[in-house]
Design a protein around this motif. Sequence first.
Motif, PDB file in Angstrom:
ATOM      1  N   GLU A  10       0.832  -1.199   0.000  1.00 37.78           N
ATOM      2  CA  GLU A  10       0.000   0.000   0.000  1.00 37.78           C
ATOM      3  C   GLU A  10       0.871   1.256   0.000  1.00 37.78           C
ATOM      4  OE1 GLU A  10      -2.361  -0.607   3.445  1.00 37.78           O
ATOM      5  OE2 GLU A  10      -3.860  -1.842   2.425  1.00 37.78           O
ATOM      6  N   ARG A  11       1.987   1.191   0.728  1.00 33.53           N
ATOM      7  CA  ARG A  11       2.914   2.329   0.728  1.00 33.53           C
ATOM      8  C   ARG A  11       3.507   2.529  -0.664  1.00 33.53           C
ATOM      9  NH1 ARG A  11       4.269   0.338   6.160  1.00 33.53           N
ATOM     10  NH2 ARG A  11       5.951  -0.949   5.321  1.00 33.53           N
ATOM     11  N   PHE A  12       3.848   1.433  -1.319  1.00 33.29           N
ATOM     12  CA  PHE A  12       4.426   1.527  -2.652  1.00 33.29           C
ATOM     13  C   PHE A  12       3.413   2.077  -3.650  1.00 33.29           C
ATOM     14  CE2 PHE A  12       5.520  -0.289  -6.835  1.00 33.29           C
ATOM     15  CZ  PHE A  12       6.787   0.259  -6.984  1.00 33.29           C
ATOM     16  N   ASP A  13       2.174   1.603  -3.584  1.00 32.36           N
ATOM     17  CA  ASP A  13       1.140   2.068  -4.510  1.00 32.36           C
ATOM     18  C   ASP A  13       0.859   3.556  -4.355  1.00 32.36           C
ATOM     19  OD1 ASP A  13       0.864  -0.438  -5.614  1.00 32.36           O
ATOM     20  OD2 ASP A  13      -0.867  -1.002  -4.394  1.00 32.36           O
ATOM     21  N   ALA A  14       1.173   4.104  -3.189  1.00 37.50           N
ATOM     22  CA  ALA A  14       0.940   5.538  -2.951  1.00 37.50           C
ATOM     23  C   ALA A  14       2.021   6.406  -3.586  1.00 37.50           C
ATOM     24  CB  ALA A  14       0.868   5.811  -1.452  1.00 37.50           C
ATOM     25  N   LEU A  15       3.114   5.803  -4.037  1.00 34.93           N
ATOM     26  CA  LEU A  15       4.198   6.561  -4.661  1.00 34.93           C
ATOM     27  C   LEU A  15       3.809   6.985  -6.076  1.00 34.93           C
ATOM     28  CD1 LEU A  15       7.244   4.323  -3.671  1.00 34.93           C
ATOM     29  CD2 LEU A  15       6.544   6.480  -2.584  1.00 34.93           C
ATOM     30  N   ASP A  16       4.432   8.026  -6.581  1.00 31.19           N
ATOM     31  CA  ASP A  16       4.184   8.427  -7.960  1.00 31.19           C
ATOM     32  C   ASP A  16       4.863   7.428  -8.900  1.00 31.19           C
ATOM     33  OD1 ASP A  16       6.953   9.607  -8.950  1.00 31.19           O
ATOM     34  OD2 ASP A  16       6.615  10.388  -6.929  1.00 31.19           O
ATOM     35  N   GLU A  17       4.435   7.427 -10.159  1.00 33.56           N
ATOM     36  CA  GLU A  17       4.897   6.438 -11.133  1.00 33.56           C
ATOM     37  C   GLU A  17       6.411   6.503 -11.349  1.00 33.56           C
ATOM     38  OE1 GLU A  17       3.997   5.211 -15.802  1.00 33.56           O
ATOM     39  OE2 GLU A  17       2.566   6.432 -14.674  1.00 33.56           O
ATOM     40  N   GLN A  18       6.976   7.684 -11.355  1.00 33.45           N
ATOM     41  CA  GLN A  18       8.415   7.829 -11.572  1.00 33.45           C
ATOM     42  C   GLN A  18       9.216   7.193 -10.440  1.00 33.45           C
ATOM     43  OE1 GLN A  18       9.667  11.865 -12.212  1.00 33.45           O
ATOM     44  NE2 GLN A  18      11.813  11.321 -12.540  1.00 33.45           N
ATOM     45  N   THR A  19       8.756   7.371  -9.213  1.00 36.33           N
ATOM     46  CA  THR A  19       9.449   6.771  -8.073  1.00 36.33           C
ATOM     47  C   THR A  19       9.289   5.256  -8.094  1.00 36.33           C
ATOM     48  OG1 THR A  19       9.024   8.771  -6.773  1.00 36.33           O
ATOM     49  CG2 THR A  19       9.671   6.790  -5.563  1.00 36.33           C
ATOM     50  N   GLN A  20       8.116   4.771  -8.423  1.00 33.77           N
ATOM     51  CA  GLN A  20       7.899   3.325  -8.520  1.00 33.77           C
ATOM     52  C   GLN A  20       8.845   2.700  -9.539  1.00 33.77           C
ATOM     53  OE1 GLN A  20       3.785   2.615  -9.430  1.00 33.77           O
ATOM     54  NE2 GLN A  20       3.070   3.161  -7.385  1.00 33.77           N
ATOM     55  N   ALA A  21       9.064   3.413 -10.641  1.00 34.79           N
ATOM     56  CA  ALA A  21       9.912   2.886 -11.709  1.00 34.79           C
ATOM     57  C   ALA A  21      11.349   2.669 -11.256  1.00 34.79           C
ATOM     58  CB  ALA A  21       9.878   3.822 -12.913  1.00 34.79           C
ATOM     59  N   GLY A  53      16.757  -1.221   3.552  1.00 36.09           N
ATOM     60  CA  GLY A  53      15.714  -0.765   4.468  1.00 36.09           C
ATOM     61  C   GLY A  53      14.568  -0.091   3.743  1.00 36.09           C
ATOM     62  N   ARG A  54      14.911   0.780   2.796  1.00 33.91           N
ATOM     63  CA  ARG A  54      13.862   1.478   2.043  1.00 33.91           C
ATOM     64  C   ARG A  54      13.109   0.499   1.143  1.00 33.91           C
ATOM     65  NH1 ARG A  54      11.919   6.375   0.110  1.00 33.91           N
ATOM     66  NH2 ARG A  54      11.910   6.642  -2.152  1.00 33.91           N
ATOM     67  N   THR A  55      13.818  -0.472   0.576  1.00 28.31           N
ATOM     68  CA  THR A  55      13.164  -1.467  -0.280  1.00 28.31           C
ATOM     69  C   THR A  55      12.156  -2.292   0.513  1.00 28.31           C
ATOM     70  OG1 THR A  55      15.082  -1.595  -1.761  1.00 28.31           O
ATOM     71  CG2 THR A  55      13.547  -3.455  -1.782  1.00 28.31           C
ATOM     72  N   TYR A  56      12.576  -2.769   1.702  1.00 26.79           N
ATOM     73  CA  TYR A  56      11.664  -3.574   2.516  1.00 26.79           C
ATOM     74  C   TYR A  56      10.529  -2.734   3.111  1.00 26.79           C
ATOM     75  CZ  TYR A  56      14.560  -7.732   2.178  1.00 26.79           C
ATOM     76  OH  TYR A  56      15.228  -8.830   1.706  1.00 26.79           O
ATOM     77  N   HIS A  57      10.681  -1.429   3.076  1.00 27.94           N
ATOM     78  CA  HIS A  57       9.585  -0.552   3.490  1.00 27.94           C
ATOM     79  C   HIS A  57       8.425  -0.658   2.502  1.00 27.94           C
ATOM     80  CE1 HIS A  57       7.709   2.916   5.418  1.00 27.94           C
ATOM     81  NE2 HIS A  57       7.571   3.493   4.235  1.00 27.94           N
ATOM     82  N   TYR A  58       8.759  -1.003   1.254  1.00 27.93           N
ATOM     83  CA  TYR A  58       7.742  -1.065   0.200  1.00 27.93           C
ATOM     84  C   TYR A  58       7.435  -2.485  -0.276  1.00 27.93           C
ATOM     85  CZ  TYR A  58       8.477   3.970  -0.152  1.00 27.93           C
ATOM     86  OH  TYR A  58       8.566   5.310   0.126  1.00 27.93           O
ATOM     87  N   PHE A  59       8.350  -3.424  -0.061  1.00 25.14           N
ATOM     88  CA  PHE A  59       8.147  -4.792  -0.535  1.00 25.14           C
ATOM     89  C   PHE A  59       8.488  -5.779   0.569  1.00 25.14           C
ATOM     90  CE2 PHE A  59       9.449  -2.225  -4.207  1.00 25.14           C
ATOM     91  CZ  PHE A  59       8.335  -2.384  -5.022  1.00 25.14           C
ATOM     92  N   ALA A  60       7.566  -6.687   0.851  1.00 21.83           N
ATOM     93  CA  ALA A  60       7.809  -7.668   1.910  1.00 21.83           C
ATOM     94  C   ALA A  60       8.915  -8.637   1.521  1.00 21.83           C
ATOM     95  CB  ALA A  60       6.519  -8.434   2.220  1.00 21.83           C
ATOM     96  N   ASP A  61       9.019  -8.947   0.223  1.00 18.83           N
ATOM     97  CA  ASP A  61      10.010  -9.914  -0.243  1.00 18.83           C
ATOM     98  C   ASP A  61      10.131  -9.826  -1.762  1.00 18.83           C
ATOM     99  OD1 ASP A  61       7.677 -11.177  -1.181  1.00 18.83           O
ATOM    100  OD2 ASP A  61       7.594 -12.526   0.534  1.00 18.83           O
ATOM    101  N   LYS A  62      10.922 -10.719  -2.320  1.00 19.42           N
ATOM    102  CA  LYS A  62      11.133 -10.728  -3.774  1.00 19.42           C
ATOM    103  C   LYS A  62       9.838 -11.021  -4.515  1.00 19.42           C
ATOM    104  CE  LYS A  62      13.453 -14.139  -5.678  1.00 19.42           C
ATOM    105  NZ  LYS A  62      14.575 -15.027  -6.094  1.00 19.42           N
ATOM    106  N   GLY A  63       9.006 -11.883  -3.933  1.00 17.88           N
ATOM    107  CA  GLY A  63       7.734 -12.219  -4.563  1.00 17.88           C
ATOM    108  C   GLY A  63       6.836 -11.003  -4.724  1.00 17.88           C
TER     109      GLY A  63
END
Length: 219
Positions: A10-21, A53-63
């Motif tokens: 949900e935190r990741f989906d709230a980011l703008d498209e450029q940041t997600q990329a 740390g920032r990656t795991y803030h947005y993704f629980a794991d590789k899946g």
Amino acid sequence: MPTGTTKPRERFDALDEQTQARWLVPAEAEFCEYGFEKASLNRIITRAGESKGRTYHYFADKGALFCATLERRVRHDDFIDQFRKAASASDAREYWLELTALCARLTKTLQGDGRLASLLRTLHREAAAQQSFAEPLAAIRGSIDDLLIAGQSIGAVRDDLPITLLTEVALNLIATLDRWFALNGSTLSEEAEAALSQRAFLLLMAPLLPPRSTEAMSI
């Protein structure tokens, strides 16, 4: 605004498209090159120029990252719109024409988009990739339920069997066809693949047509 109780996705989906990329572009390259199991989350993080740390803030794991990567590609092509067109068809002929057009569009898209084709091959080949994409697959199942119910209402789809059974049959056939083309399409010319895809679509139509119906098969 995301809070401390918000889930990573949900935190990741709230980011703008450029940041997600920043994550999804290197993730796509990694999964296309190595598949799911051999893909390295550490390499993706390095390519993204991000911290663990920032990656795991947005993704629980590789899946979760694989799921977000494939969802991004599927949403980009917006095939759901053509599902909706078929579902709103006024008669059986229009219904099947819309789905035939969707099949042709999907074939053309995969022919011109090697990365999307590669991600789909990974989905078909690796059970762990399938597990990571379980939630979107469940949503696809619901969309097919709705599509078949709409088809029944205009006589395009048989109504003498439970909708859950028809959906299961459709999903298994779609998976079989998709898997075969994902794994073998590269051996065919574009013209041969397109023609074969149209003929293969009749395999999907056949078990869904009302008994003794010939209207849809004549399109």
